[in-house]
Motif scaffolding. Structure first.
Motif, PDB file in Angstrom:
ATOM      1  N   GLY A 142       0.811  -1.201   0.000  1.00  0.00           N
ATOM      2  CA  GLY A 142       0.000   0.000   0.000  1.00  0.00           C
ATOM      3  C   GLY A 142       0.847   1.253   0.000  1.00  0.00           C
ATOM      4  N   ALA A 143       0.196   2.369  -0.104  1.00  0.00           N
ATOM      5  CA  ALA A 143       0.909   3.632  -0.190  1.00  0.00           C
ATOM      6  C   ALA A 143       1.527   4.018   1.129  1.00  0.00           C
ATOM      7  N   GLY A 144       0.937   3.613   2.216  1.00  0.00           N
ATOM      8  CA  GLY A 144       1.452   3.972   3.519  1.00  0.00           C
ATOM      9  C   GLY A 144       1.068   2.916   4.530  1.00  0.00           C
ATOM     10  N   VAL A 145       1.427   3.177   5.775  1.00  0.00           N
ATOM     11  CA  VAL A 145       1.053   2.270   6.859  1.00  0.00           C
ATOM     12  C   VAL A 145      -0.394   2.561   7.245  1.00  0.00           C
ATOM     13  N   SER A 146      -1.189   1.544   7.267  1.00  0.00           N
ATOM     14  CA  SER A 146      -2.602   1.698   7.558  1.00  0.00           C
ATOM     15  C   SER A 146      -2.954   1.033   8.880  1.00  0.00           C
ATOM     16  N   GLN A 147      -3.692   1.744   9.725  1.00  0.00           N
ATOM     17  CA  GLN A 147      -4.100   1.186  11.005  1.00  0.00           C
ATOM     18  C   GLN A 147      -5.614   1.261  11.138  1.00  0.00           C
ATOM     19  N   SER A 148      -6.168   0.243  11.774  1.00  0.00           N
ATOM     20  CA  SER A 148      -7.606   0.256  12.030  1.00  0.00           C
ATOM     21  C   SER A 148      -7.907  -0.440  13.343  1.00  0.00           C
ATOM     22  N   PRO A 149      -8.977  -0.035  14.052  1.00  0.00           N
ATOM     23  CA  PRO A 149      -9.785   1.131  13.707  1.00  0.00           C
ATOM     24  C   PRO A 149      -9.044   2.421  14.028  1.00  0.00           C
ATOM     25  N   ARG A 150      -9.536   3.522  13.587  1.00  0.00           N
ATOM     26  CA  ARG A 150      -8.929   4.816  13.882  1.00  0.00           C
ATOM     27  C   ARG A 150      -9.215   5.204  15.341  1.00  0.00           C
ATOM     28  N   TYR A 151     -10.409   4.876  15.786  1.00  0.00           N
ATOM     29  CA  TYR A 151     -10.805   5.138  17.175  1.00  0.00           C
ATOM     30  C   TYR A 151     -11.461   3.874  17.732  1.00  0.00           C
ATOM     31  N   LYS A 152     -11.205   3.629  19.016  1.00  0.00           N
ATOM     32  CA  LYS A 152     -11.816   2.488  19.675  1.00  0.00           C
ATOM     33  C   LYS A 152     -12.168   2.879  21.098  1.00  0.00           C
ATOM     34  N   VAL A 153     -13.429   2.706  21.447  1.00  0.00           N
ATOM     35  CA  VAL A 153     -13.874   2.918  22.814  1.00  0.00           C
ATOM     36  C   VAL A 153     -14.203   1.562  23.397  1.00  0.00           C
ATOM     37  N   ALA A 154     -13.610   1.254  24.529  1.00  0.00           N
ATOM     38  CA  ALA A 154     -13.825  -0.049  25.153  1.00  0.00           C
ATOM     39  C   ALA A 154     -14.248   0.144  26.593  1.00  0.00           C
ATOM     40  N   LYS A 155     -15.074  -0.751  27.061  1.00  0.00           N
ATOM     41  CA  LYS A 155     -15.408  -0.765  28.484  1.00  0.00           C
ATOM     42  C   LYS A 155     -14.293  -1.502  29.221  1.00  0.00           C
ATOM     43  N   ARG A 156     -14.022  -1.059  30.413  1.00  0.00           N
ATOM     44  CA  ARG A 156     -12.985  -1.704  31.203  1.00  0.00           C
ATOM     45  C   ARG A 156     -13.267  -3.203  31.307  1.00  0.00           C
ATOM     46  N   GLY A 157     -12.245  -3.985  31.053  1.00  0.00           N
ATOM     47  CA  GLY A 157     -12.392  -5.433  31.096  1.00  0.00           C
ATOM     48  C   GLY A 157     -12.613  -6.074  29.742  1.00  0.00           C
ATOM     49  N   GLN A 158     -12.911  -5.260  28.754  1.00  0.00           N
ATOM     50  CA  GLN A 158     -13.153  -5.766  27.409  1.00  0.00           C
ATOM     51  C   GLN A 158     -11.827  -6.055  26.709  1.00  0.00           C
ATOM     52  N   ASP A 159     -11.821  -7.010  25.804  1.00  0.00           N
ATOM     53  CA  ASP A 159     -10.642  -7.279  24.977  1.00  0.00           C
ATOM     54  C   ASP A 159     -10.733  -6.457  23.696  1.00  0.00           C
ATOM     55  N   VAL A 160      -9.574  -5.971  23.202  1.00  0.00           N
ATOM     56  CA  VAL A 160      -9.548  -5.225  21.952  1.00  0.00           C
ATOM     57  C   VAL A 160      -8.440  -5.762  21.049  1.00  0.00           C
TER      58      VAL A 160
END
Lengths: 111, 115
Positions: B1-19
């Motif tokens: 790709g043209a650059g380094v791509s990261q996803s998601p851009r934003y992540k909201v998690a509740k404490r204790g949740q896995d991401v």
């Protein structure tokens, strides 16, 4: 423990002025990097300095490295508003590839 | 790709949740890094891959953090049982080879907020 200190941490200046950002580090290294970060954006590589006495220039920015003094400078000449950003220096450890970063210098250039 | 791509851009998690945070490096880049950046601070090293091999994970703050790059391209940073102190921007970076004097190409990061 390697420490990287930038000075100043915040700088507000007028367009057309010159200024210098300093980056001091506490252990042996001959590889130092300067990056720029705009708010909410990624880090953009500006300069890679790989030896004592290295000097690199790009537009109004010039970076230098003095490994004996463990000091790098980023000099801004005749600042323009578009240079407003946070500037980070990062030192690469001699023993491995980890980068140790300064806290960043937030530069605001007023038109 | 043209650059380094990261996803998601934003992540909201509740404490204790896995991401799980994903990084697509520039195609063909051998080296891949994960960094953590707290607000108003410089990035801090988490882990380093050379192709699929994780050569250094000394920066991972606890055993809740796990990273992988199984095929030497895409990488995933997983955080189990998230805590509030995990809130930060997670940056991925890659570079062409394994040399230590090449510049890093960074992605835009994933901003993780743990409530």
């Amino acid at each position: 423990e390697l420490k990287v200190e930038q000075n100043p941490l915040f700088l507000s200046m007028q367009e057309g002025k010159n200024y210098t950002i300093y980056c001091n580090y506490s252990t042996t290294s001959d590889r130092l990097y300067w990056y720029r970060q705009d708010p909410g954006k990624s880090l953009e590589s500006l300069f890679v300095l790989l030896s004592n006495g290295a000097v690199k220039q790009e537009g109004r920015l010039m970076a230098s490295l003095d490994t004996k003094a463990r000091l790098s400078t980023l000099h801004i000449t005749a600042a323009v508003h578009d240079l407003s950003a946070t500037y980070f220096c990062a030192v690469e450890l001699d023993s491995n590839y980890q980068l140790i970063w300064g806290a960043g210098t937030k530069l605001i250039i007023k038109p | 790709g043209a650059g380094v791509s990261q996803s998601p851009r934003y992540k909201v998690a509740k404490r204790g949740q896995d991401v799980a945070l994903r990084c697509d490096p520039i195609s063909g880049h051998v080296s891949l890094f994960w960094y953590q950046q707290a607000l108003g601070q410089g990035p801090e090293f988490l882990t380093y891959f050379q192709n699929e091999a994780q050569l250094d994970k000394s920066g991972l703050p606890s055993d809740r953090f796990f990273a992988e790059r199984p095929e030497g391209s895409v990488s995933t940073l997983k955080i189990q049982r998230t805590q509030q102190e995990d809130s930060a921007v997670y940056l991925c970076a890659s570079r062409p080879g394994g040399a230590t004097n090449e510049k890093l190409f960074f992605g835009s990061g994933t901003q993780l907020s743990v409530l």
